[in-house]
Design an enzyme around this catalytic site. Structure first.
Site, mmCIF file in Angstrom:
data_model
loop_
_atom_site.group_PDB
_atom_site.id
_atom_site.type_symbol
_atom_site.label_atom_id
_atom_site.label_comp_id
_atom_site.label_asym_id
_atom_site.label_seq_id
_atom_site.Cartn_x
_atom_site.Cartn_y
_atom_site.Cartn_z
ATOM 1 N N ASP A 87 3.311 1.783 -2.236
ATOM 2 C CA ASP A 87 2.808 3.220 -2.144
ATOM 3 C C ASP A 87 3.048 3.765 -0.938
ATOM 4 O O ASP A 87 2.633 3.195 0.271
ATOM 5 C CB ASP A 87 1.286 3.161 -2.209
ATOM 6 C CG ASP A 87 0.349 4.653 -2.036
ATOM 7 O OD1 ASP A 87 1.406 5.562 -1.833
ATOM 8 O OD2 ASP A 87 -0.577 4.660 -1.933
ATOM 9 N N ASP A 286 5.580 10.403 -1.662
ATOM 10 C CA ASP A 286 4.368 9.411 -2.031
ATOM 11 C C ASP A 286 4.703 8.633 -3.411
ATOM 12 O O ASP A 286 4.711 9.199 -4.594
ATOM 13 C CB ASP A 286 2.914 10.299 -2.369
ATOM 14 C CG ASP A 286 1.886 9.214 -2.485
ATOM 15 O OD1 ASP A 286 2.191 7.839 -2.457
ATOM 16 O OD2 ASP A 286 0.884 9.982 -2.526
#
Length: 453
Positions: A87, A286
């Site tokens: 992430d 992201d």
């Protein structure tokens, strides 16, 4: 240690900056693969910190692919293996413990699917406090402990990496954050280290910078290179873009990998249509978010042009005929100095039981943001995330590139200067002797994630 100069490549490229990428026999690079794994997701735009969970109404997810990047890591002594979402939108390693309330039998549960950590079984575990908490936009909270332990990922073993241990949560996944540290994001003083910071501080890499390559449509794998750039995985120039500040902070400062999106257009093979809505827009890169979330007006314009319609269960989400994947149309994202072409097929995901209606991979974010470049778009971009210099470096990714040519990212303000990828003949000639096959990179075994996880 022998270093091969590629100054001639720089001259050919006309770069004004001193190149800080170097080809070395033993580069300070930590490479590890990720696997693109099926995952059930919600239809709610994610916040900066919350991952997507839950089923999609009236749509099957059995054949969902390529929307989550999962990595394998070992925690503690002796090592305990878990898998986690890689992430770029969050700071820290956050994992389930075997005592997590969400991990109680029967299976499947988060621990049976992704692995849980038993702190009492590790001799290198160190408890800090019980103040760990994440509050999500929907009011849910995750509670647990702040701790440290040894963590191995790829070829690197890190001592005393900060871990958020979940004991009370409804969040399904473990998450390996690789953004700015918690203190950098929140302007706090916890002293919590994260993966990029410790890789640099403990001598595994020279700079807090890493590249991510998703390896095309036909592969189930991709690669993260901490401290390195693989110039065989993209074409054109690797373009440097400064990150923009977060307007929600006072004073405004850089807290995540956000840059300005200048325009979005659609190319049908003959002509280009530009969606002139609310640009420029601040967007966050992201990898922990599956879909791409744009300003509602921008998303609606794209939906209308490509033939997507609002999903009856949630008007921020769209469906599209699955046949739309069988076209040569692209959605083109313009950033400062580079335009990325994303095949429309990358946005045609999840099909219904009849393989007729699919989910469209661009959704409407909340009007106030944040807006997110998620995995449906990132799969077409070779991205270098440069924490030390607060920059992104972007290029058009090559699909299923068969070779690998890794350069080390050096420390300093020009650690990743303008450099050409595959197709830049001068650069290839300068580094030809050190080209290696991608088969030399280790691969994680396939993860089995049952439908409904």
């Amino acid at each position: 240690m022998r270093t091969t100069s590629i100054a001639c490549a720089l001259a050919a490229l006309g770069s004004a900056n001193a190149l800080r990428l170097e080809k070395r026999d033993n580069p300070a690079v930590v490479a590890f693969p990720f696997e693109k794994v099926d995952k059930i997701t919600s239809i709610s735009p994610s916040s900066d910190s919350k991952r997507e969970t839950g089923p999609i109404e009236e749509l099957t997810t059995k054949d969902l692919q390529h929307l989550v990047y999962m990595v394998q890591l070992d925690i503690g002594t002796p090592p305990q293996s878990i898998s986690a979402i890689f992430d770029t939108g969050s700071p820290s390693l956050v994992i389930h413990t075997t005592n997590d309330t969400s991990c109680v039998p029967p299976a499947p549960n988060p621990c049976s699917l992704y692995g849980g950590y038993d702190a009492n079984a590790s001799s290198t575990y160190h408890y800090e406090d019980s103040k760990f908490v994440i509050e999500y936009a929907d009011g849910e909270r995750t509670l647990g402990d702040d701790a440290t332990d040894n963590v191995t990922i790829g070829s690197a073993t890190l001592s005393n990496l900060y871990i958020g241990l979940q004991y009370q949560t409804e969040v399904i996944n473990n998450v390996l954050g690789a953004s700015f540290t918690e203190d950098e994001m929140a302007n706090s003083n916890t002293g919590h280290s994260n993966l990029p910071q410790l890789l640099r501080d403990q001598g595994h890499i020279a700079s807090r910078a890493y590249s991510v390559y998703a390896d095309g449509d036909k592969s189930d794998h991709g690669t993260v290179l901490f401290g390195g750039v693989d110039i065989d995985k993209f074409h054109g120039d690797l373009v440097k873009i400064d990150l923009v500040s977060n307007p929600a902070t006072q004073p405004a400062r850089v807290t995540n990998f956000a840059i300005s999106l200048l325009s979005v257009s659609q190319f049908d093979g003959n002509s280009t249509n530009t969606f002139d809505k609310s640009f420029p827009t601040r967007v966050i890169f992201d990898s922990g978010t599956s879909l791409t979330y744009l300003d509602p007006d921008q998303a609606q314009s794209i939906w209308t042009y490509v033939g997507a319609t609002a999903h009856f269960g949630n008007v921020d989400f769209a469906t599209i005929p699955c046949s739309a994947a069988d076209t040569d149309r692209t959605i083109d994202f313009e950033f400062a100095g580079v335009t990325i072409k994303v095949p429309l097929s990358k946005y045609v995901v999840w099909h219904d039981a009849h393989n007729e209606i699919c989910v469209f991979g661009i959704a409407k974010g909340q009007p106030q943001g944040p807006f997110t470049i998620g995995d449906t778009t990132l799969s077409s971009i070779y991205v270098v995330y440069d924490l030390d210099n607060k920059q992104l470096h972007l290029a058009q990714a090559l699909n299923n590139a068969p070779t690998s040519n890794i350069l080390q990212i050096m420390a300093g303000p020009d650690g990743v200067s303008a450099v050409g990828g595959l197709g830049t003949l001068e650069l290839l000639a300068a580094t030809k002797a050190s080209t290696l096959s991608t088969s030399t990179l280790s691969r994680t075994p396939a993860l089995s994630v049952p439908t409904g996880a």
